[in-house]
Write a protein that holds these residues in place. Structure first.
Motif, PDB file in Angstrom:
ATOM      1  N   UNK A  58      12.206 -40.386   3.425  1.00 25.85           N
ATOM      2  CA  UNK A  58      11.972 -40.647   4.851  1.00 25.85           C
ATOM      3  C   UNK A  58      11.780 -39.340   5.605  1.00 25.85           C
ATOM      4  N   UNK A  59      10.959 -39.395   6.644  1.00 26.85           N
ATOM      5  CA  UNK A  59      10.904 -38.303   7.610  1.00 26.85           C
ATOM      6  C   UNK A  59      11.651 -38.780   8.849  1.00 26.85           C
ATOM      7  N   UNK A  60      12.192 -37.846   9.592  1.00 27.71           N
ATOM      8  CA  UNK A  60      12.934 -38.184  10.804  1.00 27.71           C
ATOM      9  C   UNK A  60      12.008 -38.054  12.004  1.00 27.71           C
ATOM     10  N   UNK A  61      11.982 -39.080  12.837  1.00 28.16           N
ATOM     11  CA  UNK A  61      11.135 -39.096  14.028  1.00 28.16           C
ATOM     12  C   UNK A  61      12.019 -39.298  15.251  1.00 28.16           C
ATOM     13  N   UNK A  62      11.855 -38.417  16.228  1.00 31.63           N
ATOM     14  CA  UNK A  62      12.650 -38.503  17.459  1.00 31.63           C
ATOM     15  C   UNK A  62      11.781 -38.120  18.639  1.00 31.63           C
TER      16      UNK A  62
END
Length: 179
Positions: A58-62
């Motif tokens: 997973x990549x983190x998206x914020x």
């Protein structure tokens, strides 16, 4: 006599409704302690999950304005980077499946239309959708804090539930660009 009985009945009815609708997060925390702990551990496992080649799954998206509010994203298939991505003011059409951390399927909808800045949506939904281009598909893990939180949704999703969405962005029905 009838008036007194009527007043007593109305008072009991109102009191019952107030007690039934009262949702104390401390009470939920005690009742759902095991579920909360399971979801917390599961989220850590997802955050550290890797592909067979050792790269993060997973990549983190914020949002830049609130890096503590994040979703985990795993693309499914090719990215359609030549297509538009929605803005916070856009109205989008998606197909999605919603499951919980224990793999329980909670909802499956084709053609769901929503305005991303609607107060009726969970914050994690808007963050996730804004990561996609039209035609893209991805899996998103939404931590309970930006999902339904410590209260749940009242329709089968318990408090402290991490949400897993498999989403395909079908269309941007209204794309607003502000000057």
């Amino acid at each position: 006599m009838r008036k007194i009985l009527y007043k007593i009945f109305v008072t009991l009815l109102v009191g019952t409704c107030c007690v039934a609708c009262y949702n104390d997060d401390d009470t939920n925390e005690k009742i759902y302690k095991e579920w909360r702990e399971f979801n917390a551990q599961w989220l850590v496992e997802q955050m550290t999950r890797t592909n067979p080649d050792g790269t993060p799954y997973y990549s983190t998206c914020a949002l830049p304005t609130d890096p503590q509010s994040f979703v985990l994203m795993h693309r499914i298939g090719e990215e359609h980077s030549e297509n538009l991505t929605p803005l916070f003011t856009s109205t989008t059409k998606v197909n999605y499946t919603l499951t919980l951390a224990n793999d329980s399927v909670m909802d499956q909808t084709a053609g769901f239309v929503s305005q991303l800045n609607s107060t009726n949506l969970i914050a994690g939904w808007s963050i996730a959708i804004m990561q996609l281009h039209v035609g893209d598909s991805a899996q998103f893990v939404v931590p309970y804090g930006i999902g339904y939180g410590a209260s749940g949704n009242g329709f089968g999703i318990d408090p402290y539930s991490n949400l897993v969405f498999n989403i395909k962005l079908v269309d941007i029905e209204a794309y607003e660009v502000r000057p």
